[in-house]
Scaffold this active site. Structure first.
Site, mmCIF file in Angstrom:
data_model
loop_
_atom_site.group_PDB
_atom_site.id
_atom_site.type_symbol
_atom_site.label_atom_id
_atom_site.label_comp_id
_atom_site.label_asym_id
_atom_site.label_seq_id
_atom_site.Cartn_x
_atom_site.Cartn_y
_atom_site.Cartn_z
ATOM 1 N N ARG A 1 10.202 7.964 -2.383
ATOM 2 C CA ARG A 1 11.514 8.439 -3.071
ATOM 3 C C ARG A 1 11.845 7.668 -4.117
ATOM 4 O O ARG A 1 13.001 8.146 -4.894
ATOM 5 C CB ARG A 1 12.609 7.532 -1.840
ATOM 6 C CG ARG A 1 12.940 8.465 -0.645
ATOM 7 C CD ARG A 1 13.802 7.661 0.528
ATOM 8 N NE ARG A 1 13.019 6.676 1.325
ATOM 9 C CZ ARG A 1 13.767 5.718 1.952
ATOM 10 N NH1 ARG A 1 15.466 5.903 2.032
ATOM 11 N NH2 ARG A 1 13.154 4.978 2.529
ATOM 12 N N TYR B 1 10.607 -4.606 -47.093
ATOM 13 C CA TYR B 1 9.804 -4.740 -46.317
ATOM 14 C C TYR B 1 8.725 -5.865 -46.530
ATOM 15 O O TYR B 1 8.302 -5.895 -47.796
ATOM 16 C CB TYR B 1 8.822 -3.430 -46.098
ATOM 17 C CG TYR B 1 7.560 -3.377 -45.317
ATOM 18 C CD1 TYR B 1 7.702 -3.773 -43.875
ATOM 19 C CD2 TYR B 1 6.400 -3.225 -45.756
ATOM 20 C CE1 TYR B 1 6.603 -3.870 -43.077
ATOM 21 C CE2 TYR B 1 5.376 -3.474 -45.247
ATOM 22 C CZ TYR B 1 5.482 -3.750 -43.412
ATOM 23 O OH TYR B 1 4.482 -4.129 -42.731
ATOM 24 N N ALA C 1 0.897 -1.262 -0.108
ATOM 25 C CA ALA C 1 -0.232 -0.069 0.122
ATOM 26 C C ALA C 1 0.794 1.228 0.175
ATOM 27 O O ALA C 1 0.292 2.344 -0.126
ATOM 28 C CB ALA C 1 -1.012 -0.061 1.268
ATOM 29 N N GLY C 2 2.089 0.947 0.107
ATOM 30 C CA GLY C 2 3.124 2.331 0.437
ATOM 31 C C GLY C 2 3.328 3.041 -0.699
ATOM 32 O O GLY C 2 3.154 2.455 -2.074
ATOM 33 N N ALA D 1 16.638 -7.758 -53.345
ATOM 34 C CA ALA D 1 17.042 -6.555 -52.503
ATOM 35 C C ALA D 1 15.955 -5.466 -52.682
ATOM 36 O O ALA D 1 15.564 -5.200 -53.921
ATOM 37 C CB ALA D 1 18.516 -6.259 -53.092
ATOM 38 N N GLY E 1 0.617 2.123 8.990
ATOM 39 C CA GLY E 1 1.725 1.165 9.415
ATOM 40 C C GLY E 1 1.576 -0.234 9.140
ATOM 41 O O GLY E 1 0.545 -0.682 8.615
ATOM 42 N N THR E 2 2.691 -1.006 8.832
ATOM 43 C CA THR E 2 2.521 -2.365 8.509
ATOM 44 C C THR E 2 1.489 -3.290 9.534
ATOM 45 O O THR E 2 0.880 -4.127 8.977
ATOM 46 C CB THR E 2 3.908 -2.763 8.562
ATOM 47 O OG1 THR E 2 4.590 -2.480 9.914
ATOM 48 C CG2 THR E 2 4.874 -2.273 7.466
ATOM 49 N N ASN F 1 14.154 1.421 -2.161
ATOM 50 C CA ASN F 1 13.679 2.585 -1.825
ATOM 51 C C ASN F 1 13.631 3.478 -2.746
ATOM 52 O O ASN F 1 12.516 4.511 -2.900
ATOM 53 C CB ASN F 1 14.080 3.086 -0.557
ATOM 54 C CG ASN F 1 13.611 1.809 0.425
ATOM 55 O OD1 ASN F 1 12.387 1.610 0.797
ATOM 56 N ND2 ASN F 1 14.410 1.543 1.346
ATOM 57 N N ARG G 1 8.668 -7.941 -36.641
ATOM 58 C CA ARG G 1 7.572 -7.352 -35.747
ATOM 59 C C ARG G 1 6.511 -8.719 -35.368
ATOM 60 O O ARG G 1 6.624 -9.662 -35.837
ATOM 61 C CB ARG G 1 6.752 -6.197 -36.266
ATOM 62 C CG ARG G 1 7.905 -5.085 -36.465
ATOM 63 C CD ARG G 1 7.382 -4.081 -37.207
ATOM 64 N NE ARG G 1 6.129 -3.971 -37.066
ATOM 65 C CZ ARG G 1 5.314 -3.143 -38.192
ATOM 66 N NH1 ARG G 1 5.757 -2.760 -39.156
ATOM 67 N NH2 ARG G 1 4.086 -2.926 -37.730
HETATM 68 C C1 UD1 Z 1 9.873 -2.253 7.362
HETATM 69 C C2 UD1 Z 1 10.167 -3.084 8.949
HETATM 70 C C3 UD1 Z 1 11.587 -3.132 9.292
HETATM 71 C C4 UD1 Z 1 12.333 -3.816 8.205
HETATM 72 C C5 UD1 Z 1 12.106 -3.045 6.736
HETATM 73 C C6 UD1 Z 1 12.602 -4.187 5.719
HETATM 74 C C7 UD1 Z 1 7.942 -2.024 9.892
HETATM 75 C C8 UD1 Z 1 7.677 -1.219 11.044
HETATM 76 N N1 UD1 Z 1 9.306 -1.918 10.091
HETATM 77 O O1 UD1 Z 1 10.519 -1.005 7.383
HETATM 78 O O2 UD1 Z 1 11.723 -3.580 10.535
HETATM 79 O O3 UD1 Z 1 13.773 -3.939 8.603
HETATM 80 O O4 UD1 Z 1 10.692 -3.181 6.538
HETATM 81 O O5 UD1 Z 1 12.454 -3.433 4.301
HETATM 82 O O6 UD1 Z 1 7.483 -2.898 9.491
HETATM 83 N N2 UD1 Z 1 3.079 -0.839 3.964
HETATM 84 C C9 UD1 Z 1 1.559 -0.978 3.698
HETATM 85 N N3 UD1 Z 1 0.867 -0.212 4.495
HETATM 86 C C10 UD1 Z 1 1.662 0.827 5.490
HETATM 87 C C11 UD1 Z 1 2.877 0.758 5.537
HETATM 88 C C12 UD1 Z 1 3.592 0.046 4.839
HETATM 89 O O7 UD1 Z 1 1.377 -1.792 2.909
HETATM 90 O O8 UD1 Z 1 0.644 1.141 6.274
HETATM 91 C C13 UD1 Z 1 3.896 -1.661 2.985
HETATM 92 C C14 UD1 Z 1 4.886 -0.802 2.121
HETATM 93 O O9 UD1 Z 1 4.140 -0.656 0.754
HETATM 94 C C15 UD1 Z 1 6.094 -1.785 1.951
HETATM 95 C C16 UD1 Z 1 6.062 -2.815 3.258
HETATM 96 O O10 UD1 Z 1 4.746 -2.347 3.793
HETATM 97 O O11 UD1 Z 1 6.006 -2.627 0.921
HETATM 98 C C17 UD1 Z 1 7.050 -2.149 4.075
HETATM 99 O O12 UD1 Z 1 6.825 -0.793 4.557
HETATM 100 P P1 UD1 Z 1 7.888 0.186 4.704
HETATM 101 O O13 UD1 Z 1 7.537 1.665 4.869
HETATM 102 O O14 UD1 Z 1 8.801 0.283 3.480
HETATM 103 O O15 UD1 Z 1 8.934 -0.321 5.960
HETATM 104 P P2 UD1 Z 1 10.168 -0.095 6.329
HETATM 105 O O16 UD1 Z 1 10.495 1.423 6.849
HETATM 106 O O17 UD1 Z 1 11.061 -0.446 5.115
HETATM 107 CA CA CA Z 2 10.843 -0.911 2.747
#
Ligand code: UD1
Ligand code: CA
Length: 490
Positions: free
Chosen positions: A19, A372, A14-15, A386, A84-85, A234, A339
């Site tokens: 970057r 062609y 979902a992220g 040719a 958050g994850t 990233n 093609r």
């Molecule tokens: C996360 C881990 C970290 C680990 C790293 C490895 C957590 C809190 N931290 O950090 O310990 O070393 O991955 O790469 O989990 N995502 C969602 N929804 C959200 C947040 C994130 O779907 O609300 C997805 C992102 O798209 C991504 C993945 O979860 O694919 C990880 O998220 P990201 O923000 O990249 O976590 P890191 O800070 O890399």
């Molecule tokens: Ca990551």
């Protein structure tokens, strides 16, 4: 092998991937034949999961469309705000309230993960009856990653994000790879207890480990053999780095099965490509999509093949092909463009500066130079001179041309479709053929030639041509004895 546990896979995608600075969601960026998300799903594929849930958010529509193509059995679940994850996994599990057994959670941005590693993690987790198991790796540079914090006995104590870590924790080089196996019931329970009391104010999935351990549940660490597999992505610099690592892995794999890759650093083979034994891939070559290179074939240098099949013993030299089929021992190039639906039969030749589209070139037939060929069927052993153009387009519709077996088409010919040149027929060089030529006939549309004597001296006096003509004329007169009379019989 029997699967004693029900398994569910949750991919976090979902992220935004800020970057990356891209309008494309990070997980949809391509990497040698699959998107980042596609690689992660492929790594999880051998788990034979009953359910696969993909958490989508940023660019949700694009990610859903992609999922429908590459993993139609997967269920997308929307996380409207990226809290958050831990929050993401909670939402994913809400969508599958009935699942039991093991839940495997994978970050969507770890494309080098191998299926064997995911499988080993899950088997170790299930064999140990653990509540939660995290994949860890020792890395040279842990910057930005969560650290694995162990107690005095070496058991997992907690996972700490870098921004929440003490200096001593920050010095640890064992990191959380972002791939986990959980017992679903105990995971649900712990997710309900997550706080947002951290530097980012998010629900961290990683906090589940500390919570479970404090509750006396068994939590485990599984170490990846090769830390490269755990590398995330990233930004585009990291993506390019991953691409090189994957290129080397793919090339090494093919070389070990008996393929020669002359310059592995400039050879880019998608993970979806097949190359058979004793094929030789020369430098600056890209093999993409569903491309198959047959045994003993030679491809390159400077060649791109996309969704193209190259038969055994064929050669494709400095050329570009999309959706084409090159038959066994056929030869292509240098500088050919094949093609979609260009189909070359066995030992056919498509040579220099030749473009072929939606056409069959029969066995042993030759189109050697500057032509062609569009919407055509060329019979076996026909020879196309040719600069022959298959005139297939009348401005509105495309039409078909047939050239029969063993036919001979002279140079600089237009074959104006729809038209047929019969088997064994000849077409005189420089003709514009718009009517069928019967088998064995000669088709010719040239106007008779006439030479206008002295034209250059009259119309282009003083030019290089006029001077050369004059010299030639004088030399001719000298040779014939200076008498000025033309020799008889000329
Ligand atoms: C996360 C881990 C970290 C680990 C790293 C490895 C957590 C809190 N931290 O950090 O310990 O070393 O991955 O790469 O989990 N995502 C969602 N929804 C959200 C947040 C994130 O779907 O609300 C997805 C992102 O798209 C991504 C993945 O979860 O694919 C990880 O998220 P990201 O923000 O990249 O976590 P890191 O800070 O890399
Ligand atoms: Ca990551």
């Amino acid at each position: 092998m029997s699967q004693p546990h029900l398994r569910t896979v949750v991919v976090l995608a979902a992220g935004e991937g800020k970057r990356m600075k891209s309008s494309l969601p990070k997980v949809l960026h391509p990497l040698l034949g699959r998107t980042l998300l596609g690689h992660v799903l492929a790594a999880a594929d051998p788990l034979a999961a009953d359910r696969t849930v993909v958490v989508v958010g940023h660019g949700a529509d694009q990610v859903r469309t992609h999922l429908a193509e590459v993993a139609p059995e997967a269920t997308p679940v929307l996380q409207e705000r990226q809290l958050g994850t831990g929050h993401a996994v909670r939402i994913a599990l809400d969508a599958v309230p009935d699942v039991t057994g093991t839940v495997v959670v994978i970050n969507g941005d770890v494309p080098l993960l191998r299926p064997e590693t995911v499988r080993a993690l899950v088997e170790a987790h299930e064999d140990a009856d653990a509540a939660a198991t995290v994949l860890a790796a020792e890395v040279p540079d842990p910057t930005g990653l969560g650290r694995i914090v162990r107690d005095a006995e070496g058991r997992l104590e907690q996972i700490v994000e870098e921004r929440d870590a003490t200096p001593a924790q920050r010095a640890l080089r064992e990191i959380n790879a972002g791939i986990y196996a959980f017992d679903v019931a105990r995971l649900r329970d712990a997710l309900g207890k997550l706080s947002t009391d951290n530097d980012q104010g998010e629900e961290y999935l990683t906090d589940v480990f500390g919570l479970l351990r404090d509750a006396g549940e068994p939590v485990a660490v599984h170490c990846a053999a090769d830390h490269v597999e755990t590398l995330g992505c990233n930004d585009r610099v990291e993506l390019a780095g991953l691409r090189q690592l994957l290129r080397d892995r793919v090339n090494e794999g093919w070389m070990r099965t008996g393929v020669s890759i002359l310059d592995p650093h400039t050879t880019w083979i998608d993970v979806t490509v097949t190359v058979e034994r004793d094929a030789v891939i020369d430098q600056n070559t890209q093999l993409q999509g569903a491309t198959v290179v047959g045994a003993g074939a030679m491809v390159g240098p400077d060649t791109t093949l996309i969704d193209t099949t190259v038969g055994a013993g064929a050669s494709v030299l400095r050329s570009h092909a999309v959706g084409a089929e090159v038959g066994p021992r056929a030869t292509v190039g240098p500088f050919a463009y094949l093609r979609p639906a260009a189909r070359l039969a066995e030992k056919a030749k498509v040579g220099t500066f030749v473009e072929v589209k939606n056409s069959q070139v029969g066995a042993g037939a030759k189109v050697p130079h500057l032509s062609y060929v569009g919407d055509a069927t060329i019979g076996a052993k026909a020879n196309i001179g040719a600069a022959t153009i298959f005139v297939n387009y009348d401005g509105v519709n495309k039409h078909h041309t047939t050239v029969g077996e063993g036919a001979f088409v002279g140079c600089d010919t237009n074959l104006i479709a729809p038209v047929e040149v019969g088997a064994g027929a000849y077409v005189a060089a420089g003709s514009a053929i718009s009517q069928d030529v019967p088998p064995g006939a000669l088709g010719v549309t040239r106007a008779p030639q006439r030479n206008i004597d002295g034209w250059v001296a009259r119309k282009r006096p003083g030019t290089v041509s006029a001077e050369a003509a004059e010299r030639a004329q004088r030399a001719g007169e000298d040779a014939s004895g200076g008498g000025g009379a033309a020799s008889e019989g000329d």
